[in-house]
Scaffold this active site. Structure first.
Site, PDB file in Angstrom:
ATOM      1  N   THR A 121       0.835  -1.215   0.000  1.00 24.12           N
ATOM      2  CA  THR A 121       0.000   0.000   0.000  1.00 24.12           C
ATOM      3  C   THR A 121       0.868   1.263   0.000  1.00 24.12           C
ATOM      4  O   THR A 121       2.094   1.188   0.011  1.00 24.12           O
ATOM      5  CB  THR A 121      -0.889   0.026   1.265  1.00 24.12           C
ATOM      6  OG1 THR A 121      -0.058   0.303   2.409  1.00 24.12           O
ATOM      7  CG2 THR A 121      -1.620  -1.290   1.442  1.00 24.12           C
ATOM      8  N   HIS A 126       1.222   3.168   2.445  1.00 31.89           N
ATOM      9  CA  HIS A 126       1.680   3.471   3.813  1.00 31.89           C
ATOM     10  C   HIS A 126       3.167   3.844   3.821  1.00 31.89           C
ATOM     11  O   HIS A 126       3.599   4.732   4.562  1.00 31.89           O
ATOM     12  CB  HIS A 126       1.416   2.265   4.713  1.00 31.89           C
ATOM     13  CG  HIS A 126       1.501   2.592   6.163  1.00 31.89           C
ATOM     14  ND1 HIS A 126       2.303   1.897   7.036  1.00 31.89           N
ATOM     15  CD2 HIS A 126       0.889   3.540   6.905  1.00 31.89           C
ATOM     16  CE1 HIS A 126       2.196   2.409   8.244  1.00 31.89           C
ATOM     17  NE2 HIS A 126       1.330   3.401   8.195  1.00 31.89           N
TER      18      HIS A 126
HETATM   19  N1  LIG Z   1       6.014  -0.530   7.681  1.00 33.02           N
HETATM   20  C1  LIG Z   1       7.026   0.001   8.440  1.00 33.02           C
HETATM   21  C2  LIG Z   1       6.788   0.708   9.613  1.00 33.02           C
HETATM   22  N2  LIG Z   1       5.522   0.915  10.051  1.00 33.02           N
HETATM   23  C3  LIG Z   1       5.225   1.267  11.432  1.00 33.02           C
HETATM   24  C4  LIG Z   1       5.306   2.779  11.697  1.00 33.02           C
HETATM   25  O1  LIG Z   1       6.655   3.238  11.654  1.00 33.02           O
HETATM   26  C5  LIG Z   1       4.737   3.097  13.084  1.00 33.02           C
HETATM   27  O2  LIG Z   1       5.523   2.461  14.069  1.00 33.02           O
HETATM   28  C6  LIG Z   1       3.294   2.677  13.223  1.00 33.02           C
HETATM   29  O3  LIG Z   1       2.547   3.251  12.165  1.00 33.02           O
HETATM   30  C7  LIG Z   1       2.714   3.103  14.570  1.00 33.02           C
HETATM   31  O4  LIG Z   1       2.795   4.496  14.725  1.00 33.02           O
HETATM   32  N3  LIG Z   1       7.806   1.230  10.319  1.00 33.02           N
HETATM   33  C8  LIG Z   1       9.109   1.059   9.902  1.00 33.02           C
HETATM   34  O5  LIG Z   1      10.038   1.538  10.561  1.00 33.02           O
HETATM   35  N4  LIG Z   1       9.364   0.365   8.763  1.00 33.02           N
HETATM   36  C9  LIG Z   1       8.368  -0.167   8.000  1.00 33.02           C
HETATM   37  O6  LIG Z   1       8.652  -0.786   6.937  1.00 33.02           O
HETATM   38  C1  LIG Z   2       6.141   0.954   5.178  1.00 34.07           C
HETATM   39  C2  LIG Z   2       4.960   0.177   5.623  1.00 34.07           C
HETATM   40  O1  LIG Z   2       4.201   0.581   6.485  1.00 34.07           O
HETATM   41  C3  LIG Z   2       4.651  -1.066   4.858  1.00 34.07           C
HETATM   42  O2  LIG Z   2       5.790  -1.911   4.930  1.00 34.07           O
HETATM   43  C4  LIG Z   2       3.435  -1.786   5.404  1.00 34.07           C
HETATM   44  O3  LIG Z   2       3.117  -2.782   4.461  1.00 34.07           O
HETATM   45  P1  LIG Z   2       1.740  -2.686   3.654  1.00 34.07           P
HETATM   46  O4  LIG Z   2       1.809  -1.431   2.792  1.00 34.07           O
HETATM   47  O5  LIG Z   2       1.696  -3.949   2.805  1.00 34.07           O
HETATM   48  O6  LIG Z   2       0.613  -2.631   4.659  1.00 34.07           O
END
Ligand SMILES: Nc1c(NC[C@H](O)[C@H](O)[C@H](O)CO)[nH]c(=O)[nH]c1=O
Ligand SMILES: CC(=O)[C@@H](O)COP(=O)(O)O
Length: 164
Positions: free
Chosen positions: A95, A97
């Protein structure tokens, strides 16, 4: 020059001041901990190689890269550190995100360092694949943690020299 043309682990000691005088905080994201642990290890080892003592390098973890900015601010507010290294690994998923986390952490780290005047070094890998992340955390391109440690020492030294 892209990372592919650099050795992230190269330390030009003749261009890098001593780390002896300074205290360093390292805030590390727990997401993709295989990567972030390797980055933190590289950063700490480089700081020690540049003269920092182990008792002056403090490592603290946060859940993810989104929390790095606040974690850095908490360390700065303790008044104990001359520079902070913010370590994370964000890897593209299915996604959008990825985009929001990367933007938030980059903006957040920049805001904290400018608001406080304390160097916060952006050591956050933002990769499409785990392979790219591994290549930059001790793999074929070296270790970005080493690069971040050198930046932290240089900025701490500049801040000390200018009395900033
Ligand atoms: N997908 C990744 C994340 N996601 C988590 C966020 O950073 C955060 O902790 C959450 O949304 C709660 O606030 N974080 C990373 O460091 N690396 C990723 O790939
Ligand atoms: C960077 C992120 O939050 C991501 O790795 C989370 O994975 P997804 O986009 O498949 O929910």
């Amino acid at each position: 020059m892209a990372t592919a043309g650099k050795n992230l682990s190269a330390i030009e000691k003749e261009k890098t001041p001593s780390a002896t005088l300074f205290n360093f905080g390292i805030v590390v994201s727990e997401w993709n901990e295989e990567i972030t642990d390797a980055l933190a290890k590289g950063a700490k080892e480089a700081l020690l190689e540049l003269g920092a003592s182990s008792r002056n390098v403090h490592i603290h973890s946060v859940p993810g890269s989104f929390e790095l900015a606040l974690g850095a601010k908490m360390l700065i507010d303790s008044g104990k550190f001359d520079a902070i290294i913010a370590i994370g690994s964000v890897i593209q998923g299915e996604t959008r995100h990825f985009e929001f986390v990367c933007q938030a952490v980059a903006q957040g780290v920049k805001d904290v360092t400018l608001q406080t005047g304390v160097p916060v070094i952006f050591c956050v890998l933002t990769d499409d694949t785990m392979e790219q992340a591994k290549a930059r955390s001790g793999g074929k391109h070296g270790n970005k943690g080493v690069e971040a440690a050198v930046a932290a020492v240089k900025m701490a030294h500049l801040r000390h020299k200018l009395g900033a």
